[in-house]
Design an enzyme around this catalytic site. Structure first.
Site, PDB file in Angstrom:
ATOM      1  N   GLY A  41      11.955  43.384  -0.701  1.00  0.00           N
ATOM      2  CA  GLY A  41      12.007  44.848  -0.743  1.00  0.00           C
ATOM      3  C   GLY A  41      12.946  45.200  -1.874  1.00  0.00           C
ATOM      4  O   GLY A  41      12.862  44.636  -2.961  1.00  0.00           O
ATOM      5  N   GLU A  42      13.893  46.060  -1.588  1.00  0.00           N
ATOM      6  CA  GLU A  42      14.891  46.409  -2.599  1.00  0.00           C
ATOM      7  C   GLU A  42      16.258  46.048  -2.008  1.00  0.00           C
ATOM      8  O   GLU A  42      16.670  46.636  -1.005  1.00  0.00           O
ATOM      9  CB  GLU A  42      14.770  47.910  -2.909  1.00  0.00           C
ATOM     10  CG  GLU A  42      15.320  48.324  -4.238  1.00  0.00           C
ATOM     11  CD  GLU A  42      14.748  47.544  -5.429  1.00  0.00           C
ATOM     12  OE1 GLU A  42      13.528  47.309  -5.467  1.00  0.00           O
ATOM     13  OE2 GLU A  42      15.538  47.159  -6.308  1.00  0.00           O
ATOM     14  N   SER A  43      16.935  45.084  -2.614  1.00  0.00           N
ATOM     15  CA  SER A  43      18.169  44.569  -2.009  1.00  0.00           C
ATOM     16  C   SER A  43      19.238  45.649  -1.849  1.00  0.00           C
ATOM     17  O   SER A  43      19.982  45.651  -0.864  1.00  0.00           O
ATOM     18  CB  SER A  43      18.719  43.397  -2.826  1.00  0.00           C
ATOM     19  OG  SER A  43      18.902  43.770  -4.169  1.00  0.00           O
TER      20      SER A  43
ATOM     21  N   CYS B  67      13.023  36.786  -1.647  1.00  0.00           N
ATOM     22  CA  CYS B  67      13.168  37.746  -2.742  1.00  0.00           C
ATOM     23  C   CYS B  67      14.402  38.629  -2.543  1.00  0.00           C
ATOM     24  O   CYS B  67      15.514  38.137  -2.674  1.00  0.00           O
ATOM     25  CB  CYS B  67      11.868  38.530  -2.902  1.00  0.00           C
ATOM     26  SG  CYS B  67      11.690  39.207  -4.547  1.00  0.00           S
TER      27      CYS B  67
ATOM     28  N   ARG C 262      19.154  39.397 -10.415  1.00  0.00           N
ATOM     29  CA  ARG C 262      18.097  40.315  -9.967  1.00  0.00           C
ATOM     30  C   ARG C 262      17.114  40.587 -11.097  1.00  0.00           C
ATOM     31  O   ARG C 262      17.490  40.592 -12.260  1.00  0.00           O
ATOM     32  CB  ARG C 262      18.703  41.658  -9.522  1.00  0.00           C
ATOM     33  CG  ARG C 262      19.570  41.551  -8.298  1.00  0.00           C
ATOM     34  CD  ARG C 262      20.078  42.944  -7.902  1.00  0.00           C
ATOM     35  NE  ARG C 262      18.987  43.847  -7.579  1.00  0.00           N
ATOM     36  CZ  ARG C 262      19.093  45.172  -7.563  1.00  0.00           C
ATOM     37  NH1 ARG C 262      20.237  45.744  -7.872  1.00  0.00           N
ATOM     38  NH2 ARG C 262      18.060  45.919  -7.253  1.00  0.00           N
TER      39      ARG C 262
ATOM     40  N   ILE D 163       7.396  39.010  -7.335  1.00  0.00           N
ATOM     41  CA  ILE D 163       7.328  40.460  -7.582  1.00  0.00           C
ATOM     42  C   ILE D 163       8.725  40.953  -7.955  1.00  0.00           C
ATOM     43  O   ILE D 163       9.626  40.957  -7.115  1.00  0.00           O
ATOM     44  CB  ILE D 163       6.826  41.221  -6.341  1.00  0.00           C
ATOM     45  CG1 ILE D 163       5.451  40.698  -5.907  1.00  0.00           C
ATOM     46  CG2 ILE D 163       6.753  42.728  -6.620  1.00  0.00           C
ATOM     47  CD1 ILE D 163       4.972  41.241  -4.575  1.00  0.00           C
ATOM     48  N   ARG D 164       8.906  41.334  -9.207  1.00  0.00           N
ATOM     49  CA  ARG D 164      10.239  41.747  -9.707  1.00  0.00           C
ATOM     50  C   ARG D 164      11.318  40.836  -9.108  1.00  0.00           C
ATOM     51  O   ARG D 164      12.323  41.277  -8.555  1.00  0.00           O
ATOM     52  CB  ARG D 164      10.508  43.215  -9.360  1.00  0.00           C
ATOM     53  CG  ARG D 164       9.609  44.178 -10.112  1.00  0.00           C
ATOM     54  CD  ARG D 164       9.890  45.637  -9.777  1.00  0.00           C
ATOM     55  NE  ARG D 164       9.652  45.935  -8.368  1.00  0.00           N
ATOM     56  CZ  ARG D 164      10.601  46.104  -7.460  1.00  0.00           C
ATOM     57  NH1 ARG D 164      11.865  46.066  -7.805  1.00  0.00           N
ATOM     58  NH2 ARG D 164      10.298  46.351  -6.216  1.00  0.00           N
TER      59      ARG D 164
ATOM     60  N   HIS E  26       7.422  35.354  -2.623  1.00  0.00           N
ATOM     61  CA  HIS E  26       6.991  35.919  -1.334  1.00  0.00           C
ATOM     62  C   HIS E  26       5.958  35.007  -0.676  1.00  0.00           C
ATOM     63  O   HIS E  26       4.761  35.216  -0.873  1.00  0.00           O
ATOM     64  CB  HIS E  26       6.332  37.286  -1.556  1.00  0.00           C
ATOM     65  CG  HIS E  26       7.264  38.389  -1.890  1.00  0.00           C
ATOM     66  ND1 HIS E  26       7.752  39.271  -0.952  1.00  0.00           N
ATOM     67  CD2 HIS E  26       7.797  38.774  -3.063  1.00  0.00           C
ATOM     68  CE1 HIS E  26       8.543  40.154  -1.538  1.00  0.00           C
ATOM     69  NE2 HIS E  26       8.586  39.875  -2.820  1.00  0.00           N
TER      70      HIS E  26
ATOM     71  N   GLU F 186       4.949  35.000   2.234  1.00  0.00           N
ATOM     72  CA  GLU F 186       4.174  35.737   3.247  1.00  0.00           C
ATOM     73  C   GLU F 186       2.976  36.454   2.634  1.00  0.00           C
ATOM     74  O   GLU F 186       2.131  36.960   3.354  1.00  0.00           O
ATOM     75  CB  GLU F 186       5.091  36.728   3.991  1.00  0.00           C
ATOM     76  CG  GLU F 186       5.457  38.010   3.257  1.00  0.00           C
ATOM     77  CD  GLU F 186       6.495  37.834   2.137  1.00  0.00           C
ATOM     78  OE1 GLU F 186       6.885  36.685   1.845  1.00  0.00           O
ATOM     79  OE2 GLU F 186       6.886  38.867   1.558  1.00  0.00           O
TER      80      GLU F 186
HETATM   81  N1  GLN Z   1      13.839  43.549  -7.450  1.00  0.00           N
HETATM   82  C1  GLN Z   1      14.226  43.578  -6.067  1.00  0.00           C
HETATM   83  C2  GLN Z   1      15.747  43.603  -5.923  1.00  0.00           C
HETATM   84  O1  GLN Z   1      16.437  43.453  -6.877  1.00  0.00           O
HETATM   85  C3  GLN Z   1      13.638  42.402  -5.316  1.00  0.00           C
HETATM   86  C4  GLN Z   1      12.139  42.459  -5.353  1.00  0.00           C
HETATM   87  C5  GLN Z   1      11.448  41.905  -4.156  1.00  0.00           C
HETATM   88  O2  GLN Z   1      12.026  41.690  -3.077  1.00  0.00           O
HETATM   89  N2  GLN Z   1      10.161  41.714  -4.300  1.00  0.00           N
HETATM   90  O3  GLN Z   1      16.226  43.796  -4.856  1.00  0.00           O
END
Ligand code: GLN
Length: 188
Positions: free
Chosen positions: A47-49, A79, A106, A133-134, A169, A171
C-alpha cells in the site's frame, strides 16, 4: 493456524484469498482489539507505507505490534509492509515498526519503472513470480537478516528469525509458494 492480516489500507484481500487456498484461516486487523485474540502470524500488506504507518500510530497499535514481533510473533511484510518493518529507510526519516535489520529504499526503481514482473529464485524453493509496484528494495541487509532473493542484482526478499519481507507482491500472482514458505518456515 490463524493469521492476522493488517487491513488498514492497500492489498490485503488478495492475501486472504491466498491463505484460503492454502487452507489457512485468516482474519482482518482493523483496530486495537483485533490483535488481542490468539494468532499465529501477521501479514503487513503493500500500500503506502506513510499511510499505513500513520494509521498504526493513530489506532495505537504500532507499539503493540512491535512488542509482539520482538517477542517472536511471525510477521510477513510485502512491499510497503517491508518498509514498515525496516529499521532504516534511506529516503524517509520516519521509521515505523523498525524490527528488522535492513535498510530499504522506497520507490527504488524510480517513478518511470513503476511496475514490472520477473521470475527469480527464492531461497531454496526455486523460481517464483514477482510483481513489483512502485517497489522498495533492500540496499543493506544487516548481520541479523539474511537475503533470500535478488532481482537485477538488488535484494528483494529477506528473513530474520520470525520476520520475512518481500519487495514484491506475491499475493498478486496465482502461485502459493511464497505464502506456503511463510506458513511453513516462519510460522512453524
Ligand atoms: N511506494 C510505496 C511506499 O513507499 C510502496 C508500494 C507498494 O506497497 N506497492 O510505501
Amino acid at each position: 493456524m490463524r493469521i492476522g492480516i493488517l487491513a488498514l489500507q492497500g492489498a490485503f484481500i488478495e492475501h486472504e484469498k491466498i491463505l484460503e487456498k492454502l487452507g489457512v484461516e485468516s482474519f482482518e486487523i482493523r483496530q486495537k482489539k483485533d490483535i488481542e485474540g490468539q494468532m499465529d502470524g501477521i501479514i503487513i500488506p503493500g500500500g503506502e507505507s506513510t499511510v499505513i504507518g500513520k494509521l498504526l500510530r493513530e489506532l495505537d497499535i504500532l507499539e503493540d505490534l512491535k512488542n509482539m514481533i520482538n517477542d517472536g510473533m511471525p510477521v510477513f511484510g510485502t512491499c510497503a509492509g517491508m518498509i514498515i518493518l525496516a529499521d532504516k529507510i534511506e529516503n524517509d526519516e520516519k521509521v515505523h515498526i523498525g524490527t528488522m535489520d535492513i535498510t530499504v529504499k522506497r520507490n527504488a526503481y524510480g517513478r518511470q519503472l513503476g511496475s514490472f514482473y520477473s521470475e527469480e529464485n527464492f531461497d531454496n524453493i526455486g523460481k517464483v513470480p514477482m510483481t513489483f509496484i512502485r517497489a522498495p528494495y533492500i540496499t543493506e541487509c544487516g548481520p541479523k537478516a539474511r537475503a533470500i532473493a535478488t532481482c537485477n542484482g538488488n535484494i528483494v526478499a529477506a528473513v530474520q528469525d520470525n520476520q520475512m519481507v518481500t519487495s514484491f507482491h506475491p499475493e498478486l500472482n496465482d502461485s502459493l509458494l511464497v505464502h506456503k514458505y511463510f506458513v511453513e518456515e516462519i510460522c512453524k
